[in-house]
Design an enzyme around this catalytic site. Structure first.
Site, PDB file in Angstrom:
ATOM      1  N   TYR A 134     -27.232   1.464 -50.731  1.00 21.66           N
ATOM      2  CA  TYR A 134     -26.015   2.214 -50.384  1.00 21.66           C
ATOM      3  C   TYR A 134     -25.988   3.527 -51.178  1.00 21.66           C
ATOM      4  CZ  TYR A 134     -21.016   3.128 -49.608  1.00 21.66           C
ATOM      5  OH  TYR A 134     -19.810   3.694 -49.260  1.00 21.66           O
TER       6      TYR A 134
ATOM      7  N   SER B 235     -20.124   9.028 -50.636  1.00 23.19           N
ATOM      8  CA  SER B 235     -19.377   8.113 -51.504  1.00 23.19           C
ATOM      9  C   SER B 235     -19.540   8.573 -52.945  1.00 23.19           C
ATOM     10  CB  SER B 235     -19.947   6.698 -51.365  1.00 23.19           C
ATOM     11  OG  SER B 235     -19.440   5.850 -52.364  1.00 23.19           O
TER      12      SER B 235
HETATM   13  N1  LIG Z   1     -13.766   2.114 -48.088  1.00 25.22           N
HETATM   14  C1  LIG Z   1     -14.193   2.692 -49.205  1.00 25.22           C
HETATM   15  O1  LIG Z   1     -13.723   2.361 -50.309  1.00 25.22           O
HETATM   16  C2  LIG Z   1     -15.242   3.780 -49.133  1.00 25.22           C
HETATM   17  C3  LIG Z   1     -15.530   4.483 -50.291  1.00 25.22           C
HETATM   18  C4  LIG Z   1     -16.495   5.496 -50.255  1.00 25.22           C
HETATM   19  C5  LIG Z   1     -17.119   5.809 -49.071  1.00 25.22           C
HETATM   20  N2  LIG Z   1     -16.815   5.105 -47.945  1.00 25.22           N
HETATM   21  C6  LIG Z   1     -17.525   5.464 -46.719  1.00 25.22           C
HETATM   22  O2  LIG Z   1     -16.562   5.748 -45.719  1.00 25.22           O
HETATM   23  C7  LIG Z   1     -17.108   5.441 -44.430  1.00 25.22           C
HETATM   24  C8  LIG Z   1     -16.150   4.542 -43.679  1.00 25.22           C
HETATM   25  O3  LIG Z   1     -16.010   3.359 -44.436  1.00 25.22           O
HETATM   26  P1  LIG Z   1     -14.889   2.250 -44.130  1.00 25.22           P
HETATM   27  O4  LIG Z   1     -14.370   1.791 -45.420  1.00 25.22           O
HETATM   28  O5  LIG Z   1     -13.987   2.729 -43.079  1.00 25.22           O
HETATM   29  O6  LIG Z   1     -15.844   1.080 -43.577  1.00 25.22           O
HETATM   30  P2  LIG Z   1     -15.603  -0.003 -42.449  1.00 25.22           P
HETATM   31  O7  LIG Z   1     -14.174  -0.355 -42.291  1.00 25.22           O
HETATM   32  O8  LIG Z   1     -16.594  -1.088 -42.765  1.00 25.22           O
HETATM   33  O9  LIG Z   1     -16.074   0.767 -41.143  1.00 25.22           O
HETATM   34  C9  LIG Z   1     -17.416   1.088 -40.959  1.00 25.22           C
HETATM   35  C10 LIG Z   1     -17.567   1.760 -39.615  1.00 25.22           C
HETATM   36  O10 LIG Z   1     -18.967   2.015 -39.394  1.00 25.22           O
HETATM   37  C11 LIG Z   1     -19.318   1.487 -38.125  1.00 25.22           C
HETATM   38  N3  LIG Z   1     -20.671   0.970 -38.110  1.00 25.22           N
HETATM   39  C12 LIG Z   1     -21.274   0.155 -38.996  1.00 25.22           C
HETATM   40  N4  LIG Z   1     -22.497  -0.184 -38.560  1.00 25.22           N
HETATM   41  C13 LIG Z   1     -22.663   0.430 -37.369  1.00 25.22           C
HETATM   42  C14 LIG Z   1     -23.705   0.452 -36.409  1.00 25.22           C
HETATM   43  N5  LIG Z   1     -24.851  -0.227 -36.579  1.00 25.22           N
HETATM   44  N6  LIG Z   1     -23.524   1.178 -35.294  1.00 25.22           N
HETATM   45  C15 LIG Z   1     -22.384   1.856 -35.073  1.00 25.22           C
HETATM   46  N7  LIG Z   1     -21.352   1.873 -35.937  1.00 25.22           N
HETATM   47  C16 LIG Z   1     -21.500   1.166 -37.065  1.00 25.22           C
HETATM   48  C17 LIG Z   1     -18.344   0.329 -37.904  1.00 25.22           C
HETATM   49  O11 LIG Z   1     -18.181   0.113 -36.507  1.00 25.22           O
HETATM   50  P3  LIG Z   1     -18.543  -1.245 -35.739  1.00 25.22           P
HETATM   51  O12 LIG Z   1     -18.546  -2.351 -36.741  1.00 25.22           O
HETATM   52  O13 LIG Z   1     -17.511  -1.357 -34.683  1.00 25.22           O
HETATM   53  O14 LIG Z   1     -19.897  -0.946 -35.206  1.00 25.22           O
HETATM   54  C18 LIG Z   1     -17.065   0.876 -38.482  1.00 25.22           C
HETATM   55  O15 LIG Z   1     -16.394   1.645 -37.536  1.00 25.22           O
HETATM   56  C19 LIG Z   1     -18.469   4.781 -44.686  1.00 25.22           C
HETATM   57  O16 LIG Z   1     -19.493   5.717 -44.529  1.00 25.22           O
HETATM   58  C20 LIG Z   1     -18.370   4.363 -46.136  1.00 25.22           C
HETATM   59  O17 LIG Z   1     -19.628   4.264 -46.749  1.00 25.22           O
HETATM   60  C21 LIG Z   1     -15.887   4.103 -47.940  1.00 25.22           C
END
Ligand SMILES: NC(=O)c1ccc[n+]([C@@H]2O[C@H](COP(=O)([O-])OP(=O)(O)OC[C@H]3O[C@@H](n4cnc5c(N)ncnc54)[C@H](OP(=O)(O)O)[C@@H]3O)[C@@H](O)[C@H]2O)c1
Length: 279
Positions: free
Chosen positions: A155, A142
Site C-alpha cells: 500500500y 495517502s
Molecule cells: N479511508 C482512509 O482512511 C484513507 C486514508 C488515506 C488514503 N485513502 C485512499 O482514499 C481512497 C478511497 O478510500 P476509501 O477509504 O473510500 O476506501 P473504500 O471505502 O474501501 O473504497 C475503495 C473504492 O475503490 C474501489 N475499488 C477497489 N478495488 C477495485 C477494483 N478492482 N476495481 C474497481 N474499483 C475498485 C471500490 O469499489 P468496488 O469495491 O465497488 O469495486 C471502492 O469504491 C483510496 O485510494 C485510499 O487508499 C483512504
C-alpha cells in the site's frame, strides 16, 4: 481549472467511502460526473443522488484489475458524460498484512489497482484534455506514502508511486493547460477503509489524528481549482514531521514510531490471521 461549473469528471472508487463524497462535491460545483467501481448497486444509488443535485451523472462500472479494459473505461465515461475535463483516480485497496504473508497475486493485484490503473487511465484521458486545452488529474494517495507504516508495505509503495507520478507529469506538462495533483489523506473517519477498521475496534492514536471525507473531498476540489501539486489532509499537525523526514529521516522514523501505527496495524493483521506465527 478555476471554473468547474459545466465541466465533466470521472471518479474511480465512487462506490466507496471517499469516492462518493468526492463525486457529490463535484456535482455540487455543477460538474457532470461519471462514477466507477465494481458494485453497480452502489453506483446506481449514487447516480440518483447526483442527478438530484441538478447535474448529469452516469455509472460506468468496471474492475480496475482488468487492465486490458481501462482504455474502454475512459471511452465509456466520455460517451456517458462527454469528453473528460477531470479524472479523479480515487479507487484504492489496502491489504493489511505481514509482508511475507501476502501471496504474489495479492501483491500484484494491489499494484494494479493502486498504481497501474491510474497510470493507464491517465495515459488514455490525457491526450484529449491536451487537445481541448483544459483538464486536471487528481491522484488520491495517502499519508502512508510519506511515512510508510508497518504491515502496509505494498500500500505504502503504490501510494508513494502516485507522488512520483504526479511530480513527473507536472514537470513534463509544465506550461500545458492540464494540471496534476496528488492528495495524501491521513486516517479518514466517517466512511471508507479506516472507518471499517474503527468498527472492528481498531483506532489510530490521538497523535495520528483523524480527518473526514468532507474535508478530503474539499481538498480535492481545491487542488483542482488551484492546480496544487501535493496536499496533505490530516487530522494531526503532521507537516513538521514530514519536513523532518526530508532532512533527518532516521530521527523522523523514531518520532513516527511514537504514533502507535505499528501496534494498530499489527493488531489488524493479527485479527486477519496475517502475521507470522513467530512474528
Ligand atoms: N479511508 C482512509 O482512511 C484513507 C486514508 C488515506 C488514503 N485513502 C485512499 O482514499 C481512497 C478511497 O478510500 P476509501 O477509504 O473510500 O476506501 P473504500 O471505502 O474501501 O473504497 C475503495 C473504492 O475503490 C474501489 N475499488 C477497489 N478495488 C477495485 C477494483 N478492482 N476495481 C474497481 N474499483 C475498485 C471500490 O469499489 P468496488 O469495491 O465497488 O469495486 C471502492 O469504491 C483510496 O485510494 C485510499 O487508499 C483512504
Amino acid at each position: 481549472m478555476k471554473h468547474l461549473h459545466g465541466r465533466t469528471a470521472l471518479v474511480t472508487g465512487a462506490s466507496g467511502g471517499l469516492g462518493r463524497v468526492v463525486a457529490r462535491a463535484l456535482a455540487r460545483e455543477g460538474v457532470a460526473v461519471a462514477v466507477s467501481g465494481r458494485r453497480e448497486d452502489r453506483l446506481a444509488e449514487l447516480v440518483v443522488e447526483l442527478r438530484a443535485l441538478g447535474v448529469r451523472a452516469e455509472a460506468v462500472p468496471g474492475d480496475l484489475n482488468r487492465l486490458d479494459l481501462l482504455d474502454a473505461l475512459i471511452e465509456r465515461a466520455e460517451a456517458a458524460v462527454g469528453p473528460l475535463d477531470v479524472l479523479v483516480n480515487n479507487a484504492g485497496v489496502e491489504n493489511v498484512s505481514a509482508f511475507t504473508r501476502l501471496d504474489p497475486a495479492e501483491l500484484t493485484a494491489m499494484v494494479d489497482v493502486n498504481l497501474t490503473a491510474p497510470l493507464l487511465l491517465t495515459r488514455r484521458a490525457l491526450p484529449g484534455m491536451l487537445d481541448r486545452g483544459r483538464g486536471h488529474v487528481v491522484f488520491v494517495s495517502s499519508l502512508a506514502a510519506k511515512i510508510g507504516p508497518a504491515y502496509c508495505a505494498p500500500y505504502a509503495a503504490t501510494k508513494a508511486g502516485l507522488i512520483g507520478l504526479t511530480q513527473s507529469l507536472r514537470a513534463e506538462y509544465a506550461g500545458a493547460p492540464v494540471g496534476f495533483s496528488v492528495v495524501c489523506p491521513g486516517f479518514i473517519a466517517g466512511d471508507g477503509m479506516y472507518q471499517r477498521m474503527t468498527e472492528r475496534g481498531i483506532r489510530a492514536g490521538r497523535m495520528a489524528g483523524e480527518t473526514s471525507t468532507d474535508k478530503v473531498a474539499a481538498t480535492v476540489i481545491r487542488a483542482i481549482r488551484r492546480d496544487l501539486p501535493e496536499v496533505v489532509e490530516s487530522g494531526a499537525p503532521i507537516r513538521p514531521l514530514l519536513a523532518l523526514a526530508q532532512i533527518a529521516p532516521g530521527l523522523a522514523e523514531r518520532v513516527a514510531a511514537r504514533f502507535g501505527a505499528t501496534a494498530m496495524f499489527r493488531r489488524l493483521s493479527e485479527d486477519r490471521g496475517r502475521v507470522e506465527p513467530d512474528g
